[in-house]
Scaffold this active site. Structure first.
Site, mmCIF file in Angstrom:
data_model
loop_
_atom_site.group_PDB
_atom_site.id
_atom_site.type_symbol
_atom_site.label_atom_id
_atom_site.label_comp_id
_atom_site.label_asym_id
_atom_site.label_seq_id
_atom_site.Cartn_x
_atom_site.Cartn_y
_atom_site.Cartn_z
ATOM 1 N N CYS A 124 65.010 13.469 53.866
ATOM 2 C CA CYS A 124 65.795 12.924 52.752
ATOM 3 C C CYS A 124 67.245 13.393 52.871
ATOM 4 O O CYS A 124 67.499 14.561 53.177
ATOM 5 C CB CYS A 124 65.174 13.418 51.453
ATOM 6 S SG CYS A 124 66.172 13.178 49.986
ATOM 7 N N CYS A 164 60.711 14.997 51.516
ATOM 8 C CA CYS A 164 61.563 15.810 50.631
ATOM 9 C C CYS A 164 61.008 17.206 50.429
ATOM 10 O O CYS A 164 59.837 17.467 50.670
ATOM 11 C CB CYS A 164 61.630 15.165 49.249
ATOM 12 S SG CYS A 164 62.590 13.657 49.183
ATOM 13 N N CYS A 200 67.994 16.088 49.568
ATOM 14 C CA CYS A 200 67.527 17.490 49.516
ATOM 15 C C CYS A 200 67.503 18.140 50.893
ATOM 16 O O CYS A 200 67.225 19.340 51.000
ATOM 17 C CB CYS A 200 66.160 17.566 48.855
ATOM 18 S SG CYS A 200 64.859 16.724 49.765
ATOM 19 N N CYS A 245 63.403 18.253 45.158
ATOM 20 C CA CYS A 245 64.314 17.099 45.273
ATOM 21 C C CYS A 245 64.430 16.364 43.944
ATOM 22 O O CYS A 245 63.446 16.102 43.266
ATOM 23 C CB CYS A 245 63.825 16.137 46.348
ATOM 24 S SG CYS A 245 65.024 14.812 46.633
#
Ligand SMILES: [Zn+2]
Length: 188
Positions: A62, A31, A65, A35
């Site tokens: 992810c 991330c 994000c 995030c």
């Protein structure tokens, strides 16, 4: 991982986006610091400097994000850099270093910074340093050279020259004026 990075992750601090990425061993996902997903356990986190490095280590981006997503727009990119300067103005900040941590070339950084903020990175750093110096001159007993050192300007004559250039007065005069104003206030 530094405490600074951990704080950034816990607080979803977008000013660190692009500066580092964090991967979570238990999920295999990585991330951006900003995030909004639930903060993982600290011991499960691995830090990467780039999304490419995280992918090479077999982590997946992810979905929330999108750390491999589009490049940050200029304004977000520059705002991450100004926030970095705001936190680290007392350090020896060189354009090459700023370019390195923000993953751009010094030339590109200089150009986009000026375009976005109206100031060059060096001008911005100087402005922040002088703002903090003003505070210290009023609120502390530090000598002029100590104030300079605390804001990252270790060469006292240069500090005085720069201060005068940006404020119109020397640090000593600035402090004197602030003090006499203060005392005048008490007499009233
Ligand atoms: Zn994420």
């Amino acid at each position: 991982m530094t405490n600074e990075m951990w704080e950034a992750i816990v607080n979803n601090d977008s000013s660190y986006d692009g500066i580092f990425y964090y991967a979570v061993k238990t999920t295999g996902i990585f991330c951006r610091p900003s995030c909004k997903s639930r903060p993982p356990k600290r011991e499960n986190i691995t830090i990467f400097k780039s999304a490419d490095e995280a992918i090479s280590a077999h982590f997946r981006p992810c979905k929330r994000c999108k750390p491999t997503g589009e490049k940050l727009p200029d304004e977000e990119w520059i705002s991450a850099i100004t926030q970095y300067i705001d936190r680290n103005y007392m350090e020896n900040l060189r354009l090459a270093h700023l370019a390195q941590i923000s993953h751009g070339s010094p030339y590109h950084l200089h150009r986009i910074f000026k375009k976005t903020t109206g100031r060059t990175p060096v001008e911005y750093i100087q402005m922040i340093r002088i703002e903090h110096a003003k505070e210290l001159l009023i609120c502390s007993q530090f000598s002029i050279s100590e104030v300079g050192e605390k804001v990252g300007l270790h060469n006292t004559p240069y500090f005085i020259t720069l201060f005068k250039k940006l404020t119109g007065v020397t640090p000593a005069h600035y402090r004197q004026a602030a003090l006499s104003q203060h005392q005048g206030g008490h007499r009233l």
